[in-house]
Write a protein that holds these residues in place. Structure first.
Motif, PDB file in Angstrom:
ATOM      1  N   VAL A   1      43.281  32.030  44.892  1.00 16.27           N
ATOM      2  CA  VAL A   1      43.088  33.583  45.481  1.00 16.27           C
ATOM      3  C   VAL A   1      44.439  34.299  45.341  1.00 16.27           C
TER       4      VAL A   1
ATOM      5  N   LEU B   1      37.002  37.932  48.439  1.00 15.11           N
ATOM      6  CA  LEU B   1      37.042  36.562  48.841  1.00 15.11           C
ATOM      7  C   LEU B   1      35.659  36.083  49.266  1.00 15.11           C
TER       8      LEU B   1
ATOM      9  N   GLY C   1      39.617  34.403  43.431  1.00 15.60           N
ATOM     10  CA  GLY C   1      39.581  35.533  44.520  1.00 15.60           C
ATOM     11  C   GLY C   1      40.648  36.683  44.231  1.00 15.60           C
TER      12      GLY C   1
END
Length: 246
Positions: free
Chosen positions: A19, A60, A77
């Motif tokens: 992410v 997310l 993400g």
């Protein structure tokens, strides 16, 4: 911004693709002492690299839903902290051009104001109408507390007000469930992580911590103003190695 490692035990580590964490997206050449500002052209190069690598950036929440189904392969993400107004002008068009989504974390008690928690240059924050525009464009809006405080060591009442209160404010604005939480400065302790869970969020994210790395302390990769595509590739490789080794 350094994060403070918590000592949580119990829930198992949540394994997801990497992410990436951005903040301001702007061509401004004003001072940037906290290294928060990524030029729009650089963001565009990052996303083009992801596409060429067969990867798609998603919010997310979308990433976690895919991971829960065992279908997260090919995803990463994308998150943007603080809710700066330049997201609408510069980041959103680039995301849309590449067919990607993201999570924008808003400081619910500072809407329409500025980043008063920093002693650096003042940056404008989105107001309620701009947040609605972000959500209407298919992007996720998450919570970054009410006032962007340091959460570790806070008492239960303060945690409830900052964490639960921000969710209430944002849900009222968006008329939709807000399930994603981001810890200011990436800092957390057991009490803060427990408060995120108790407030009804589905997950919470930090910055670089991999311990404990459960659903309420998800690690992210900070993206600096000078990061190239090679930096992103290296961070993705490091993320994969760390998850395999732990």
């Amino acid at each position: 911004m350094a994060s403070e490692r918590g000592a949580r035990t119990g829930p198992a580590r949540t394994k997801t693709p990497p992410v990436f964490m951005y903040h301001s997206i702007s061509p401004s050449d004003q001072p940037d002492p906290y290294r928060l500002r990524v030029h729009p052209d650089r963001l565009d190069r990052h996303l083009r690299l992801l596409r060429r690598s067969g990867l798609r950036g998603v919010s997310l929440s979308e990433l976690l839903r895919a991971a829960d189904r065992g279908e997260a392969r090919g995803l990463v993400g994308l998150t943007f902290d603080d809710g700066y107004t330049d997201y609408l002008e510069h980041a959103l068009p680039i995301l849309q051009r590449h067919g990607m989504t993201s999570t924008l974390y808003a400081v619910a008690g500072r809407l329409g104001g500025g980043n008063e928690w920093d002693d650096g240059p003042r940056l404008g924050l989105m107001d309620a109408d701009r947040l609605r525009t972000v959500a209407a464009a298919g992007q996720e809006v998450g919570s970054h507390t009410m006032t962007h405080p340091h959460l570790p060591g806070a008492d239960a009442e303060s945690l409830a007000a900052e964490i639960g209160g921000s969710r209430t404010v944002l849900q009222d604005i968006l008329q939709a469930d807000v399930v994603s939480f981001c810890y200011p400065y990436g800092e957390f302790d057991d009490a803060a992580a427990d408060a995120v869970r108790a407030a009804g969020y589905d997950h919470g994210c930090v910055i670089g911590d991999y311990d404990p790395g459960d659903r309420f302390t998800l690690p992210r990769c900070y993206v600096s103003p000078r990061d190239t595509g090679a930096h992103l590739v290296a961070r993705m490789a490091r993320h994969a190695v760390r998850l395999r080794l732990r």
